[in-house]
Scaffold this motif. Structure first.
Motif, mmCIF file in Angstrom:
data_model
loop_
_atom_site.group_PDB
_atom_site.id
_atom_site.type_symbol
_atom_site.label_atom_id
_atom_site.label_comp_id
_atom_site.label_asym_id
_atom_site.label_seq_id
_atom_site.Cartn_x
_atom_site.Cartn_y
_atom_site.Cartn_z
ATOM 1 N N ILE A 251 8.250 -3.588 -8.413
ATOM 2 C CA ILE A 251 8.410 -2.538 -9.421
ATOM 3 C C ILE A 251 7.298 -1.503 -9.292
ATOM 4 C CG2 ILE A 251 8.388 -2.052 -11.906
ATOM 5 C CD1 ILE A 251 9.690 -4.827 -12.306
ATOM 6 N N ALA A 252 6.050 -1.976 -9.189
ATOM 7 C CA ALA A 252 4.907 -1.063 -9.132
ATOM 8 C C ALA A 252 4.954 -0.157 -7.909
ATOM 9 C CB ALA A 252 3.606 -1.866 -9.135
ATOM 10 N N SER A 253 5.524 -0.650 -6.817
ATOM 11 C CA SER A 253 5.554 0.121 -5.575
ATOM 12 C C SER A 253 6.749 1.070 -5.478
ATOM 13 C CB SER A 253 5.582 -0.831 -4.383
ATOM 14 O OG SER A 253 6.797 -1.564 -4.371
ATOM 15 N N GLY A 254 7.658 1.013 -6.437
ATOM 16 C CA GLY A 254 8.846 1.862 -6.367
ATOM 17 C C GLY A 254 9.898 1.334 -5.416
ATOM 18 N N ALA A 255 9.835 0.054 -5.106
ATOM 19 C CA ALA A 255 10.770 -0.524 -4.140
ATOM 20 C C ALA A 255 12.105 -0.919 -4.752
ATOM 21 C CB ALA A 255 10.138 -1.748 -3.478
ATOM 22 N N GLU B 141 9.882 -9.209 -18.342
ATOM 23 C CA GLU B 141 9.193 -9.395 -17.063
ATOM 24 C C GLU B 141 9.708 -8.444 -15.986
ATOM 25 O OE1 GLU B 141 6.190 -10.872 -14.922
ATOM 26 O OE2 GLU B 141 6.664 -11.653 -16.926
ATOM 27 N N PHE B 142 10.929 -7.950 -16.135
ATOM 28 C CA PHE B 142 11.542 -7.123 -15.099
ATOM 29 C C PHE B 142 11.721 -5.674 -15.538
ATOM 30 C CE2 PHE B 142 13.081 -11.506 -14.569
ATOM 31 C CZ PHE B 142 12.581 -11.770 -13.303
ATOM 32 N N SER B 143 11.016 -5.271 -16.573
ATOM 33 C CA SER B 143 11.142 -3.909 -17.107
ATOM 34 C C SER B 143 9.799 -3.189 -17.075
ATOM 35 C CB SER B 143 11.653 -3.936 -18.548
ATOM 36 O OG SER B 143 12.920 -4.547 -18.644
ATOM 37 N N ARG B 144 9.865 -1.867 -16.942
ATOM 38 C CA ARG B 144 8.691 -1.021 -17.058
ATOM 39 C C ARG B 144 9.095 0.283 -17.736
ATOM 40 N NH1 ARG B 144 7.121 -5.155 -15.824
ATOM 41 N NH2 ARG B 144 5.525 -5.819 -14.318
ATOM 42 N N ASP B 145 8.360 0.641 -18.769
ATOM 43 C CA ASP B 145 8.567 1.909 -19.459
ATOM 44 C C ASP B 145 10.024 2.124 -19.869
ATOM 45 O OD1 ASP B 145 5.833 2.533 -19.055
ATOM 46 O OD2 ASP B 145 6.290 3.317 -17.058
ATOM 47 N N GLY B 146 10.644 1.068 -20.389
ATOM 48 C CA GLY B 146 11.994 1.176 -20.909
ATOM 49 C C GLY B 146 13.099 1.104 -19.872
ATOM 50 N N VAL C 127 18.257 -4.083 -6.978
ATOM 51 C CA VAL C 127 18.739 -3.254 -5.870
ATOM 52 C C VAL C 127 17.532 -2.632 -5.183
ATOM 53 C CG1 VAL C 127 20.074 -1.202 -5.249
ATOM 54 C CG2 VAL C 127 20.931 -2.787 -7.001
ATOM 55 N N LEU C 128 17.440 -2.799 -3.870
ATOM 56 C CA LEU C 128 16.307 -2.282 -3.105
ATOM 57 C C LEU C 128 16.449 -0.789 -2.829
ATOM 58 C CD1 LEU C 128 13.916 -4.097 -2.199
ATOM 59 C CD2 LEU C 128 15.981 -5.359 -2.733
ATOM 60 N N ALA C 129 15.387 -0.053 -3.124
ATOM 61 C CA ALA C 129 15.390 1.389 -2.863
ATOM 62 C C ALA C 129 15.506 1.686 -1.379
ATOM 63 C CB ALA C 129 14.114 2.023 -3.427
ATOM 64 N N GLY C 130 15.072 0.752 -0.541
ATOM 65 C CA GLY C 130 15.167 0.936 0.898
ATOM 66 C C GLY C 130 16.460 0.428 1.500
ATOM 67 N N GLY D 86 0.854 -1.169 0.000
ATOM 68 C CA GLY D 86 0.000 0.000 0.000
ATOM 69 C C GLY D 86 0.894 1.224 0.000
ATOM 70 N N ALA D 87 0.424 2.320 -0.573
ATOM 71 C CA ALA D 87 1.281 3.500 -0.756
ATOM 72 C C ALA D 87 1.814 4.025 0.572
ATOM 73 C CB ALA D 87 0.498 4.596 -1.475
ATOM 74 N N VAL D 88 0.941 4.087 1.586
ATOM 75 C CA VAL D 88 1.374 4.627 2.878
ATOM 76 C C VAL D 88 2.394 3.708 3.523
ATOM 77 C CG1 VAL D 88 0.616 5.264 5.187
ATOM 78 C CG2 VAL D 88 -0.786 5.857 3.213
ATOM 79 N N ALA D 89 2.126 2.402 3.492
ATOM 80 C CA ALA D 89 3.032 1.446 4.129
ATOM 81 C C ALA D 89 4.394 1.461 3.480
ATOM 82 C CB ALA D 89 2.437 0.041 4.061
ATOM 83 N N LEU D 90 4.424 1.522 2.162
ATOM 84 C CA LEU D 90 5.697 1.503 1.466
ATOM 85 C C LEU D 90 6.504 2.755 1.774
ATOM 86 C CD1 LEU D 90 7.615 0.163 -0.494
ATOM 87 C CD2 LEU D 90 6.455 1.368 -2.347
#
Length: 422
Positions: free
Chosen positions: A108-112, A138-143, A309-312, A9-13
């Motif tokens: 990917i969708a969560s920006g993680a 499978e591991f790409s989005r928008d280039g 690589v994890l954004a967190g 969820g956006a808040v949790a992430l």
């Protein structure tokens, strides 16, 4: 507990990433000026040879990068991997790098995940254009590539030829069908008491591994756009009727609660990926073939794993740099003995087998290289933890001798359709 849904969820992430960023670290400085950097990468393998190779590559990297004091590969149980990883992220303890399979879409969708395209293209000698587009999809989005698809392994049929011989069974791999596998497996069980065929890692829990069978019947878990459950289709009913009969009528497949490890010599056949060949220790004679034909004919199913690589994570810059080193052409060739790479230049039977101690070039060519162009991936969707929980619970009713197969499959759709349409 639906850990993945809560995390993404956006808040949790946002909270999870903020907590991770706020945590103290044992290193000093940031970016290129950091020292004492300790990198941690979660993996689901516990294979000693695979971990030894990772440690060897990591040691070579550290010799060139004194700012990195350690690189640890943390082995998490496969069955609990997604839950453990998402719990770590939510708790502010995200690893710097992580393997991922069906969790990739949520991450990917969560920006993680950190975008990798720029870093990999800028790394001297990395050769980004060598990657197969079909492998990176499978591991790409928008280039942008968010995870390097380090393992691209079609599922194959492993055969214990000693058990077949003991039961007086022979198979022709060129014309082999699932019905023939079930018949030979039932004969082995009746003659030796060993199991007929097993689907590696299924164990009546990992529902999506059964796609290695149902795809051959022309079935799919959901529609191509991912919005409609198709478990109740006639093709899926035919596939599960085959599996149900194998369990309860012919005993070709071990039932719930029965453990049968092919690699320990406990089964005549297993469906598994090429990386599992490292478990073969010479106790019995084996053969390796593409998946048997189903009613639709020959087919192939691909299991993919990426590393991102994890954004967190605490050391994103150093983690991305190590990932570029780990996956450069020379190291990708070393890893190819276990994990078929996404690099076009390495996808030949001879190169895949060059460092492999178990499989030959001919086997690699037949079960990997020749299968990749037509392979479909295992089912992958957002909210995989919730889908897995709901689907597995609904399918529990399937594994009874008197199961109403159409009704059970309809109940699966009732359980997961609301998730697919969110």
């Amino acid at each position: 507990m639906n850990t993945a849904r809560k995390l993404f969820g956006a808040v949790a992430l946002t909270t999870a990433l903020a907590l991770t960023s706020a945590c103290g670290t044992s290193s000093t400085g940031t970016g290129a000026n950091a020292t004492g950097v300790k990198l941690r990468m979660t993996v689901w393998t516990s294979n000693e040879d695979q971990l030894k190779l990772f440690d060897t590559i990591a040691a070579a990297y550290r010799a060139r990068h004194p700012e990195v004091s350690s690189i640890t590969f943390e082995s998490l149980p496969f069955a609990d991997y997604n839950t453990t990883l998402t719990t770590q992220i939510a708790g502010g303890n995200a690893p710097d790098l992580a393997w991922m399979g069906d969790l990739s879409r949520d991450l990917i969708a969560s920006g993680a995940l950190v975008g990798l395209t720029g870093k990999l293209k800028a790394t001297d000698g990395w050769n980004y254009d060598d990657l197969l587009d079909s492998a990176t999809k499978e591991f790409s989005r928008d280039g942008t590539l968010y995870a390097y698809p380090f393992s691209n392994s079609p599922f194959a049929l492993y055969v214990n030829t000693d058990l077949l011989a003991a039961a007086g069974q022979k198979i022709d791999p060129k014309t082999l069908t699932w019905d023939q596998v079930a018949a030979a497996g039932a004969a082995v069980h009746a003659k030796t008491g060993k199991a007929g065929f097993v689907i590696r890692d299924f164990d009546y829990k990992s529902w999506n591994t059964l796609a290695t069978v149902w795809t051959g019947f022309g079935a799919a878990a959901w529609s191509p756009d991912g919005k409609t459950c198709t478990f109740a289709s006639p093709e899926m009913q035919q596939a599960f009727t085959f599996l149900h009969n194998a369990v309860f009528k012919t005993q070709a497949m071990p039932g719930p609660g029965t453990k049968a490890d092919f690699f320990a010599g406990d089964a005549a056949f297993t469906v598994a990926q090429v990386s599992r060949a490292s478990l073969l220790d010479g106790k019995f004679t084996f053969a390796l073939h593409p998946l048997p034909a189903g009613p639709i004919g020959r087919y192939a199913v691909l299991g993919q794993a990426g590393v991102g690589v994890l954004a967190g994570g605490k050391h994103k810059e150093q983690a991305a740099d190590f990932l570029a080193y780990l996956t450069k052409p020379a190291n990708a060739e070393k890893l190819a003995q276990f994990f078929p790479p996404p690099r076009k230049s390495l996808l030949t039977g001879a190169k895949l087998a060059a460092n492999n101690k178990v499989l030959s070039a001919a086997q690699m060519q037949e079960v990997v290289v020749d299968q990749l162009p037509k392979a479909v991936t295992l089912p992958n969707h957002t909210s995989p933890a919730e889908i897995a929980q709901k689907a597995t619970t609904a399918l529990d009713a399937m594994w009874k001798a008197d199961a109403d197969i159409p009704a059970v499959l309809t109940s699966v759709c009732a359980a997961i359709d609301p998730i697919l349409t969110k």
